[in-house]
Design an enzyme around this catalytic site. Structure first.
Site, short mmCIF file in Angstrom:
data_model
loop_
_atom_site.label_atom_id
_atom_site.label_comp_id
_atom_site.label_asym_id
_atom_site.label_seq_id
_atom_site.Cartn_x
_atom_site.Cartn_y
_atom_site.Cartn_z
N LEU A 125 -1.34 -37.81 -12.56
CA LEU A 125 -2.80 -37.80 -12.38
C LEU A 125 -3.31 -36.36 -12.30
O LEU A 125 -4.23 -35.98 -13.01
CB LEU A 125 -3.15 -38.57 -11.09
CG LEU A 125 -4.62 -38.68 -10.69
CD1 LEU A 125 -5.37 -39.54 -11.70
CD2 LEU A 125 -4.75 -39.31 -9.30
N SER A 126 -2.69 -35.53 -11.45
CA SER A 126 -3.22 -34.19 -11.14
C SER A 126 -3.15 -33.25 -12.33
O SER A 126 -2.26 -33.34 -13.18
CB SER A 126 -2.44 -33.57 -9.99
OG SER A 126 -2.47 -34.42 -8.88
N GLU A 127 -4.13 -32.34 -12.35
CA GLU A 127 -4.19 -31.32 -13.39
C GLU A 127 -4.49 -29.97 -12.74
O GLU A 127 -4.93 -29.94 -11.58
CB GLU A 127 -5.31 -31.66 -14.39
CG GLU A 127 -5.05 -32.97 -15.11
CD GLU A 127 -6.15 -33.33 -16.12
OE1 GLU A 127 -7.09 -32.50 -16.29
OE2 GLU A 127 -6.04 -34.41 -16.70
N PRO A 128 -4.30 -28.89 -13.49
CA PRO A 128 -4.56 -27.58 -12.89
C PRO A 128 -5.97 -27.47 -12.29
O PRO A 128 -6.16 -26.86 -11.25
CB PRO A 128 -4.38 -26.61 -14.06
CG PRO A 128 -3.41 -27.31 -14.97
CD PRO A 128 -3.72 -28.77 -14.84
N GLY A 131 -7.27 -31.70 -8.86
CA GLY A 131 -6.32 -32.24 -7.89
C GLY A 131 -7.06 -33.20 -6.98
O GLY A 131 -7.12 -34.41 -7.23
N SER A 132 -7.70 -32.64 -5.95
CA SER A 132 -8.51 -33.49 -5.07
C SER A 132 -9.68 -34.10 -5.83
O SER A 132 -10.09 -35.23 -5.56
CB SER A 132 -9.06 -32.65 -3.90
OG SER A 132 -8.01 -32.00 -3.24
N ILE A 158 3.69 -32.75 -11.08
CA ILE A 158 4.15 -34.11 -11.35
C ILE A 158 5.59 -34.30 -10.84
O ILE A 158 6.54 -33.69 -11.38
CB ILE A 158 4.05 -34.45 -12.86
CG1 ILE A 158 2.61 -34.19 -13.35
CG2 ILE A 158 4.47 -35.90 -13.11
CD1 ILE A 158 1.50 -34.83 -12.53
N GLY A 340 16.07 -20.02 18.32
CA GLY A 340 16.54 -19.37 17.09
C GLY A 340 17.22 -20.34 16.15
O GLY A 340 17.06 -20.25 14.92
N GLU A 363 -1.08 -37.05 -2.66
CA GLU A 363 -1.72 -38.38 -2.56
C GLU A 363 -2.94 -38.31 -1.65
O GLU A 363 -3.18 -39.20 -0.82
CB GLU A 363 -0.71 -39.43 -2.09
CG GLU A 363 0.28 -39.74 -3.19
CD GLU A 363 1.14 -40.95 -2.93
OE1 GLU A 363 0.61 -41.97 -2.47
OE2 GLU A 363 2.35 -40.86 -3.21
C1 LIG Z 1 5.07 -31.68 -3.61
C2 LIG Z 1 3.93 -32.26 -4.38
C3 LIG Z 1 4.14 -33.38 -5.17
C4 LIG Z 1 3.10 -33.90 -5.93
N1 LIG Z 1 3.33 -34.97 -6.75
C5 LIG Z 1 2.32 -35.42 -7.55
C6 LIG Z 1 2.57 -36.47 -8.51
O1 LIG Z 1 3.68 -37.01 -8.59
N2 LIG Z 1 1.56 -36.83 -9.32
C7 LIG Z 1 0.32 -36.28 -9.26
O2 LIG Z 1 -0.54 -36.66 -10.02
N3 LIG Z 1 0.07 -35.27 -8.38
C8 LIG Z 1 1.02 -34.84 -7.53
N4 LIG Z 1 0.78 -33.83 -6.63
C9 LIG Z 1 -0.52 -33.20 -6.63
C10 LIG Z 1 -1.33 -33.48 -5.39
O3 LIG Z 1 -1.81 -34.79 -5.38
C11 LIG Z 1 -2.43 -32.41 -5.33
O4 LIG Z 1 -1.78 -31.20 -5.02
C12 LIG Z 1 -3.49 -32.74 -4.33
O5 LIG Z 1 -4.28 -33.80 -4.78
C13 LIG Z 1 -4.38 -31.53 -4.07
O6 LIG Z 1 -4.86 -31.01 -5.28
P1 LIG Z 1 -4.76 -29.45 -5.57
O7 LIG Z 1 -3.36 -29.00 -5.35
O8 LIG Z 1 -5.38 -29.20 -6.88
O9 LIG Z 1 -5.64 -28.78 -4.43
P2 LIG Z 1 -7.22 -28.68 -4.42
O10 LIG Z 1 -7.84 -29.90 -4.95
O11 LIG Z 1 -7.59 -27.38 -5.00
O12 LIG Z 1 -7.48 -28.65 -2.86
C14 LIG Z 1 -6.98 -27.55 -2.07
C15 LIG Z 1 -7.22 -27.86 -0.64
O13 LIG Z 1 -8.62 -27.93 -0.40
C16 LIG Z 1 -8.84 -28.80 0.66
N5 LIG Z 1 -9.86 -29.77 0.23
C17 LIG Z 1 -9.85 -30.54 -0.87
N6 LIG Z 1 -10.98 -31.29 -0.94
C18 LIG Z 1 -11.70 -30.96 0.14
C19 LIG Z 1 -12.97 -31.37 0.64
N7 LIG Z 1 -13.70 -32.27 -0.01
N8 LIG Z 1 -13.43 -30.81 1.79
C20 LIG Z 1 -12.70 -29.89 2.45
N9 LIG Z 1 -11.49 -29.45 2.02
C21 LIG Z 1 -11.01 -29.98 0.90
C22 LIG Z 1 -7.52 -29.48 1.02
O14 LIG Z 1 -6.95 -28.85 2.14
C23 LIG Z 1 -6.69 -29.22 -0.18
O15 LIG Z 1 -5.32 -29.16 0.12
C24 LIG Z 1 1.82 -33.31 -5.86
C25 LIG Z 1 1.62 -32.19 -5.04
C26 LIG Z 1 2.66 -31.66 -4.31
C27 LIG Z 1 2.42 -30.45 -3.47
#
Ligand SMILES: Cc1cc2nc3c(=O)[nH]c(=O)nc-3n(C[C@H](O)[C@H](O)[C@H](O)COP(=O)(O)OP(=O)(O)OC[C@H]3O[C@@H](n4cnc5c(N)ncnc54)[C@H](O)[C@@H]3O)c2cc1C
Length: 446
Positions: A125-128, A131-132, A158, A340, A363
């Site tokens: 699902l996620s892209e550069p 994410g959120s 992913i 430690g 998630e």
């Molecule tokens: C170990 C790991 C495994 C993963 N596995 C998968 C996978 O299998 N498939 C997949 O699709 N994705 C996967 N992900 C992606 C994951 O779902 C995203 O990293 C997550 O959704 C956050 O997106 P982002 O990294 O782009 O952070 P951003 O969207 O840039 O968000 C950064 C931070 O901003 C804060 N934030 C976000 N929205 C808000 C808001 N509305 N108000 C206040 N603060 C906010 C949160 O603290 C968040 O962590 C994985 C990530 C990790 C770290």
């Protein structure tokens, strides 16, 4: 665990299932986990779980996901090994959309290998830049003739990326703007045009990659759900699996709590066990409460989902938010009480501390869970206000009805009294007339 299983959230089959997973994990989880070979471990763990039949809960043959069974498995596996939990969970998350929304042919093609553990699954699902903010997804799927699509774009973070046999991929198909214009597809890992752009190293090693899709051709038969329903498919999948992330956090927290209690009892400081220090007791008590409260929220959400409630977003978000944040607190106290020893690389407290961290991000980061919960609270408050207004209106109506009833009873009674008094008057009149008649007759006779 026995105390937990005695709660009314569970049925008899759950105790059998927990015993089966516990026995398997005790014999295999540690043995098959090598933190320096995440890919090999994920493969070996999935295969061994498949052979043992444990993946039937993550990829059920009858399509009926038992969320309590999923949570019990993740709770137990995470307590033994983060990678064992990961391997189990990804087989479910990577096929959940197909289990929930796939047609018979797609299920037959995609699920048996994942259930057997011979092929790994992934959820993309996620892209550069998304994410959120899922609505910002930029990967596209465009029609390529009547019967197929072409997917172009990039997915990142992913899990199982690069080693998965298949991916559930969400792409923009443009039926509507934002989240309403997405569609889900099943894409085999060896599809031409799909490549690994980058393998990503994270604090707690597990297979993770950024993927590139360059015009990847996908038959329409591999579409999951209707065009434009991708967001719904993704959210329904997360609605099942979100509480299970809380369950994994719970497993980590249980392990950390056990370690910190053991250390506090064994370590002597200032002539007494560390346990005897009141500040240590506070840390132990707070951790015990964190663990128990997390368990109640996780299994409440799982039970609710298993009751057939269509969406349990509020409860699942509460479970994930509380359990993951609580697990981080417990892991941190565990490190602290080990002094430690707690920060020695690859020690159990240090490993747990790292393993819990990503659960607060993926998630749905904790902030996203808070938003889901707050929105649900607003919705509940407005539903309650509507219900209050309804009941107020109904009670006003009942009062008005009773008033009308009373008034009409009174009018009837008044009319009755009037009629009776009219009759009395008439009777008196008649009496008087007859008296007069008698008197007149008397006079005539006289
Ligand atoms: C170990 C790991 C495994 C993963 N596995 C998968 C996978 O299998 N498939 C997949 O699709 N994705 C996967 N992900 C992606 C994951 O779902 C995203 O990293 C997550 O959704 C956050 O997106 P982002 O990294 O782009 O952070 P951003 O969207 O840039 O968000 C950064 C931070 O901003 C804060 N934030 C976000 N929205 C808000 C808001 N509305 N108000 C206040 N603060 C906010 C949160 O603290 C968040 O962590 C994985 C990530 C990790 C770290």
């Amino acid at each position: 665990m026995q105390d937990l299983l005695a709660l009314p959230f569970f049925e008899a089959r759950h105790a059998d299932w927990a015993a089966e997973v516990e026995a398997w994990a005790t014999a295999n989880a540690d043995r098959l986990t090598d933190h320096h070979d995440a890919d090999g471990s994920a493969r070996a763990l999935a295969r061994a779980m498949g052979e043992a039949g444990l993946l039937r809960a993550a990829v059920p043959a009858d399509g009926a996901l038992d969320v309590r069974a999923l949570c019990l498995a993740r709770d137990i596996l995470a307590r033994h090994s983060g990678l064992a939990d990961f391997a189990f969970a990804m087989q479910g998350l990577g096929t959940g959309a197909i289990t929930l929304f796939g047609g018979d042919a797609l299920r037959a093609a995609a699920l048996p290998g994942v259930r057997a553990g011979t092929t790994l699954a992934a959820f993309a699902l996620s892209e550069p830049e998304a994410g959120s903010d899922v609505a910002a997804l930029a990967t596209t799927a465009t029609r390529d003739g009547e019967d197929s699509w072409r997917i172009t774009g990039e997915k990142t973070w992913i899990s199982n990326g690069g080693i998965a046999g298949s991916y559930v991929v969400f792409a923009r198909t443009g039926e509507a703007p934002g989240a309403r214009g997405l569609t889900a597809f099943w894409v085999p890992g060896d599809a031409p045009g799909l490549s690994v752009a980058e393998r990503i190293e994270v604090t707690a090693p597990h297979p993770l990659a950024r993927l590139r899709f360059e015009g990847v051709r996908v038959p329409d038969a591999h579409r999951i759900g209707a065009p434009g329903d991708g967001f719904k498919v993704a959210m329904a999948t997360l609605d099942v699996f979100r509480a299970t992330v809380g369950a994994a956090a719970l497993g980590f927290a249980r392990r950390a709590h056990g370690l910190l209690v053991g250390r506090a009892a064994a370590r002597r400081l200032f002539g007494a066990p560390l346990f005897d220090q009141q500040m240590t007791q506070a840390a132990i008590a707070d951790s015990a409460v964190d663990v128990e409260a997390a368990a109640l929220l996780v299994y409440r959400a799982a039970w609710l989902k298993d009751q057939g409630v269509a969406r349990v977003s509020r409860e699942a978000s509460m479970a994930k938010l509380f359990a993951t944040e609580a697990a981080q607190r417990v892991a941190d106290r565990c490190v602290q009480l080990h002094g430690g020893l707690g920060v020695v690389r690859d020690s159990a407290p240090e490993t747990l501390y790292r393993e819990v961290r990503a659960l607060r991000v993926y998630e749905g980061a904790s902030e996203i869970q808070r938003i889901v919960i707050a929105r649900a609270e607003r919705e509940r408050a407005s539903q309650e206000a509507i219900a209050r207004a309804e009941s107020e209106r109904a009670s006003q109506e009942a009062i008005a009805r009773a008033e009308r009833e009373r008034a009409s009873q009174e009018a009837i009674a008044r009319a009755e009294r009037d009629r009776a008094s009219q009759e009395a008057i008439a009777r008196a009149e008649r009496e008087r007339a007859s008296q007069d008649g008698i008197a007149r007759a008397e006079g005539d006779r006289a």
